[in-house]
Design a protein around this motif. Structure first.
Motif, PDB file in Angstrom:
ATOM      1  N   TRP A 154       0.850  -1.189   0.000  1.00 24.14           N
ATOM      2  CA  TRP A 154       0.000   0.000   0.000  1.00 24.14           C
ATOM      3  C   TRP A 154       0.884   1.237   0.000  1.00 24.14           C
ATOM      4  O   TRP A 154       1.977   1.241   0.572  1.00 24.14           O
ATOM      5  N   PRO A 155       0.433   2.329  -0.652  1.00 21.99           N
ATOM      6  CA  PRO A 155       1.328   3.475  -0.887  1.00 21.99           C
ATOM      7  C   PRO A 155       1.654   4.286   0.360  1.00 21.99           C
ATOM      8  O   PRO A 155       0.843   4.418   1.278  1.00 21.99           O
ATOM      9  N   VAL A 156       2.848   4.851   0.351  1.00 21.69           N
ATOM     10  CA  VAL A 156       3.296   5.764   1.396  1.00 21.69           C
ATOM     11  C   VAL A 156       2.774   7.166   1.067  1.00 21.69           C
ATOM     12  O   VAL A 156       2.839   7.597  -0.080  1.00 21.69           O
ATOM     13  N   PHE A 157       2.255   7.880   2.069  1.00 24.75           N
ATOM     14  CA  PHE A 157       1.834   9.266   1.836  1.00 24.75           C
ATOM     15  C   PHE A 157       3.033  10.096   1.382  1.00 24.75           C
ATOM     16  O   PHE A 157       4.155   9.916   1.881  1.00 24.75           O
ATOM     17  N   PRO A 158       2.826  11.043   0.467  1.00 24.54           N
ATOM     18  CA  PRO A 158       3.959  11.812  -0.078  1.00 24.54           C
ATOM     19  C   PRO A 158       4.651  12.731   0.923  1.00 24.54           C
ATOM     20  O   PRO A 158       5.784  13.154   0.685  1.00 24.54           O
ATOM     21  N   ASP A 159       4.014  13.039   2.058  1.00 24.68           N
ATOM     22  CA  ASP A 159       4.644  13.930   3.040  1.00 24.68           C
ATOM     23  C   ASP A 159       5.512  13.187   4.056  1.00 24.68           C
ATOM     24  O   ASP A 159       6.162  13.809   4.903  1.00 24.68           O
ATOM     25  N   VAL A 160       5.549  11.862   3.965  1.00 24.53           N
ATOM     26  CA  VAL A 160       6.242  11.061   4.981  1.00 24.53           C
ATOM     27  C   VAL A 160       7.757  11.224   4.915  1.00 24.53           C
ATOM     28  O   VAL A 160       8.423  11.360   5.947  1.00 24.53           O
ATOM     29  N   GLY A 161       8.311  11.222   3.728  1.00 26.83           N
ATOM     30  CA  GLY A 161       9.761  11.304   3.585  1.00 26.83           C
ATOM     31  C   GLY A 161      10.336  12.557   4.213  1.00 26.83           C
ATOM     32  O   GLY A 161      11.307  12.501   4.979  1.00 26.83           O
ATOM     33  N   ARG A 162       9.746  13.694   3.913  1.00 27.90           N
ATOM     34  CA  ARG A 162      10.232  14.963   4.457  1.00 27.90           C
ATOM     35  C   ARG A 162      10.096  14.994   5.975  1.00 27.90           C
ATOM     36  O   ARG A 162      11.014  15.434   6.679  1.00 27.90           O
ATOM     37  N   ALA A 163       8.960  14.523   6.483  1.00 28.97           N
ATOM     38  CA  ALA A 163       8.715  14.572   7.919  1.00 28.97           C
ATOM     39  C   ALA A 163       9.697  13.694   8.689  1.00 28.97           C
ATOM     40  O   ALA A 163      10.318  14.132   9.668  1.00 28.97           O
ATOM     41  N   LEU A 164       9.841  12.446   8.266  1.00 31.26           N
ATOM     42  CA  LEU A 164      10.715  11.530   8.990  1.00 31.26           C
ATOM     43  C   LEU A 164      12.189  11.910   8.849  1.00 31.26           C
ATOM     44  O   LEU A 164      12.960  11.806   9.812  1.00 31.26           O
TER      45      LEU A 164
END
Length: 224
Positions: free
Chosen positions: A94-104
């Protein structure tokens, strides 16, 4: 027992917070009941809570299958033999939300330790973890604690394991029912990721955000 004195931890619910589980579920269900997905999901969300609360404890793979079977039965949707396993079979992709990379990445750069507290099985989240942009320092699943949130087991296990002071721990989640309520009961600071702009039944979140884009500076403000 691990000593985490002085370390700042951000714990996350995974599905709905980091992973776009609604899109993942819709795509999966369209492959078995095209045209009936919305009707089925409307029932599924409530039925899953019931199944998770039943005893004896079921693996999440079995929760997914049983909740889908009951949802189909209650809505009159016919499932082909074996189709009830489609959610477990597709969940790791299932897809990762696009804002996850920047936040983490922002939290990691600021020195935060990161963990997941999730209502799934170990093998399922291991598949999901391959798609996440950072490696998490700890993952606690329903399989580990033999219970599903809003049980307090995940939170208690994490607290006992890491011996955390409350001021060094923030929990981040989308589900008010599964995460914000139990975290509030234990006095853990909590950030509600209200992606669907829901109305809270009571004001229990420490902070409310509509997405993860400002999560890193928000947690910096909470914990200094």
């Amino acid at each position: 027992m691990q000593q985490s004195a002085g370390q700042r931890w951000a714990t996350f619910d995974c599905y709905g917070t980091l992973i776009d589980w609604e899109t993942g579920m819709r795509r999966a269900l369209e492959t078995i009941v095209p045209g009936n997905t919305s009707q089925l999901l409307a029932q599924y969300y409530e039925i899953e809570k019931q199944v998770e609360g039943e005893q004896p404890f079921r693996s999440y793979r079995n929760v997914l299958a049983e909740a889908l079977r009951r949802s189909a039965r209650s809505t009159g949707v016919m499932l082909a033999s074996g189709a009830e396993h489609v959610l477990a079979n597709t969940l790791p992709d299932w897809p990762v939300f696009p804002d996850v990379g920047r936040a983490l990445s922002g939290l990691r750069a600021a020195g935060w330790k990161l963990a997941i507290l999730s209502n799934v099985d170990r093998d399922l989240i291991a598949g999901t973890a391959r798609h996440l942009p950072v490696v998490f320092d700890d993952i606690i699943t329903a399989e580990d604690v033999r219970a599903y949130k809003p049980s307090l087991n995940h939170f208690r296990r994490f607290r006992e394991k890491h011996q955390l002071a409350d001021e060094n721990w923030v929990h981040v989640a989308r589900s008010y029912y599964h995460d914000i309520v139990p975290a509030s009961q234990l006095g853990i600071r909590r950030v509600w990721i209200n992606r669907s702009r829901e109305t809270a039944p009571e004001q229990l979140a420490t902070v409310e955000l509509s997405n993860l884009l400002t999560l890193a500076p928000t947690l910096q403000q909470l914990c200094g």
